[in-house]
Design a protein around this motif. Structure first.
Motif, short mmCIF file in Angstrom:
data_model
loop_
_atom_site.label_atom_id
_atom_site.label_comp_id
_atom_site.label_asym_id
_atom_site.label_seq_id
_atom_site.Cartn_x
_atom_site.Cartn_y
_atom_site.Cartn_z
N THR A 48 0.64 -1.35 0.15
CA THR A 48 -0.12 -0.12 0.29
C THR A 48 0.62 0.92 0.12
O THR A 48 0.49 2.28 0.14
N CYS A 50 -1.23 -7.36 1.13
CA CYS A 50 -2.15 -8.01 0.00
C CYS A 50 -3.75 -8.42 -0.38
O CYS A 50 -4.99 -8.00 -0.78
N ASP A 51 -3.65 -8.09 1.60
CA ASP A 51 -5.65 -8.12 1.80
C ASP A 51 -6.06 -6.49 1.60
O ASP A 51 -7.94 -6.52 1.10
N THR A 60 -4.84 -4.88 -1.15
CA THR A 60 -4.55 -3.88 -2.48
C THR A 60 -5.61 -5.08 -3.68
O THR A 60 -5.69 -6.22 -2.95
N THR A 61 -5.39 -4.74 -4.79
CA THR A 61 -5.62 -5.97 -5.40
C THR A 61 -4.16 -6.42 -6.20
O THR A 61 -4.30 -6.95 -7.92
N ALA A 114 -1.34 -7.94 -7.14
CA ALA A 114 -0.82 -9.33 -8.39
C ALA A 114 0.41 -9.74 -8.36
O ALA A 114 1.17 -9.34 -8.92
#
Length: 440
Positions: free
Chosen positions: A307, A329-330, A332-333, A335
């Motif tokens: 983030t 990563c929870d 944000t999107t 990859a």
């Protein structure tokens, strides 16, 4: 020889405690303190390798238990041995040992039972070190490596190399004694024989890092900017709250350690201070320690906050293996790129954490050869390096004087012999057994 005695089970209360007595007088000591049920004269001697029930008489108390007599030919130490299996109370075992000492035994020294096994030819010196490693192992990988060492696999390999060198040395000595009759026969294949031994020594040395990981575990250092979530990730990897977690940047000032086992491999985590420029002297020292720890690690887990829009620049960790861990990563999107060494995780909800654990553990299997020996001892590694240097020197001196080649080959032979004990000095043997506990 006067018998030796020691308690072979750990200090503390337990269901069973074992007292071991070994030496020429072991049976005499046993007869003085143990009465077999339905006994006859020297009942233990009459029933070797058989567990006998009876009464242990310690003088000021008695206990019911079992005794087994191992004759010298069958005993671990190579000498007559009696083991008593009693109730494992602290006072019981202390009193049982005192009774054995009053009956004529003396207190065993550290590792003396195993030292007797070595001196009687039951074990090589390397095998004996495997016994100690079995006792001290903290992971399945360490146990497997220790078992192969204790089982004599490395000793057999080293003995084969020593014997090959012995044959080469004997051939060269024949050349010196009878140059006209033997020189053309012995010298031509000599280089290939030495290089064969050298190649095997190199192969063993190549396993040293894997062996160290098996014995001591993989050191993984968590590094990154402040508030990247290093401490949270450490807690998630450990499965417990080991590190203090706050929203305040710079909470971690010093290194913090914790360990866990994954896929049979011990992983040693080191949490470090957030890496940034700081005017705070204590925090700056924490950063220096973080960089130092990272440079000595098997793998650096460089934790990045996905983030953080400012991005990141990875510091120089001195060539250490690097895993980039994209945390949070929870939120944000993001990859994670499908590439080795990059992981997307959430220390908060555990997403991707198990995959990271397994990737760290897999570093051990990368350098492991199926069914092959691994070098787990610094003593063995040092001896192999000395043998390697001597063999390389021998190859280079082949075109010169045979006497110089012989000096190098004997040096290599002695270095290899230190591993098995064939050429080990008393000081080396003492150093090995000083690391054992009393009772083993």
């Amino acid at each position: 020889m006067r018998a030796i005695a020691a308690v072979s089970t750990p200090v503390g209360a337990g269901g069973i405690g074992i007292l071991r007595v070994s030496g020429e007088d072991a049976l005499a000591v046993a007869d003085a303190i143990f009465i077999c049920a339905g006994s006859s004269p020297r009942p233990l001697a009459a029933t070797p390798m058989y567990m006998r029930f009876g009464t242990f008489d310690a003088g000021d108390f008695r206990d019911r238990g079992y005794a087994v007599f191992f004759p010298a030919a069958k005993a671990y130490t190579g000498e007559d041995t009696v083991e008593f299996y009693l109730h494992g109370g602290v006072r019981i075992m202390r009193g049982a040992l005192d009774a054995a000492l009053r009956a004529g035994a003396r207190l065993a020294e550290r590792g003396e039972f195993t030292r007797l096994a070595y001196l009687s030819g039951r074990l090589s010196l390397a095998d004996a070190e495997g016994v100690a490693d079995m006792i001290n192992a903290e992971s399945a990988a360490a146990l497997r490596a220790a078992y192969r060492l204790m089982d004599g696999s490395l000793s057999r390999d080293i003995t084969a190399l020593s014997d090959a060198l012995g044959d080469v040395i004997a051939g060269l000595e024949a050349v010196l004694d009878y140059p006209e009759e033997t020189e053309d026969e012995v010298l031509p294949p000599l280089k290939g024989q030495i290089e064969h031994v050298l190649a095997r020594v190199d192969a063993l040395l190549a396993t040293a890092d894997t062996g160290r990981m098996a014995k001591h575990g993989i050191t993984a250092v968590l590094a990154g900017k402040p508030n990247a979530g290093k401490s949270s990730l450490m807690n998630a990897l450990l499965g417990e709250d080991r590190a203090i977690v706050t929203d305040i940047a710079g909470t971690t000032r010093d290194t913090l350690e914790g360990s866990f086992e994954c896929d049979g491999v011990r992983i040693n985590l080191v949490d470090t201070a957030g890496i940034r420029e700081s005017g705070d002297e204590i925090e700056s020292e924490g950063v220096r320690r973080a960089l130092r720890a990272a440079k000595n690690a098997d793998v650096v887990l460089y934790v990045v906050d996905t983030t953080d829009k400012a991005g990141y620049t990875c510091p120089d960790f001195g060539g250490a293996r690097l895993f980039t861990v994209r945390n949070k990563c929870d939120l944000t999107t993001f990859a994670c790129p499908r590439m080795y060494g990059c992981f997307a995780v959430s220390a908060k909800d555990g997403r991707g954490v198990d995959g990271l654990r397994r990737a760290i553990a897999a570093l051990y299997t990368e350098g492991k050869t199926a069914g092959g020996e691994v070098i787990t001892s610094e003593r063995h590694k040092d001896a192999l390096y000395r043998a390697k240097r001597a063999l390389e020197s021998a190859v280079m001196s082949l075109d010169g004087t045979v006497d110089l080649t012989l000096v190098d080959l004997r040096e290599a032979y002695d270095a290899l012999g230190e591993i098995t004990g064939r050429t080990a000095t008393e000081d080396v043997v003492d150093a090995v057994f000083s690391k054992f506990c009393v009772g083993k």
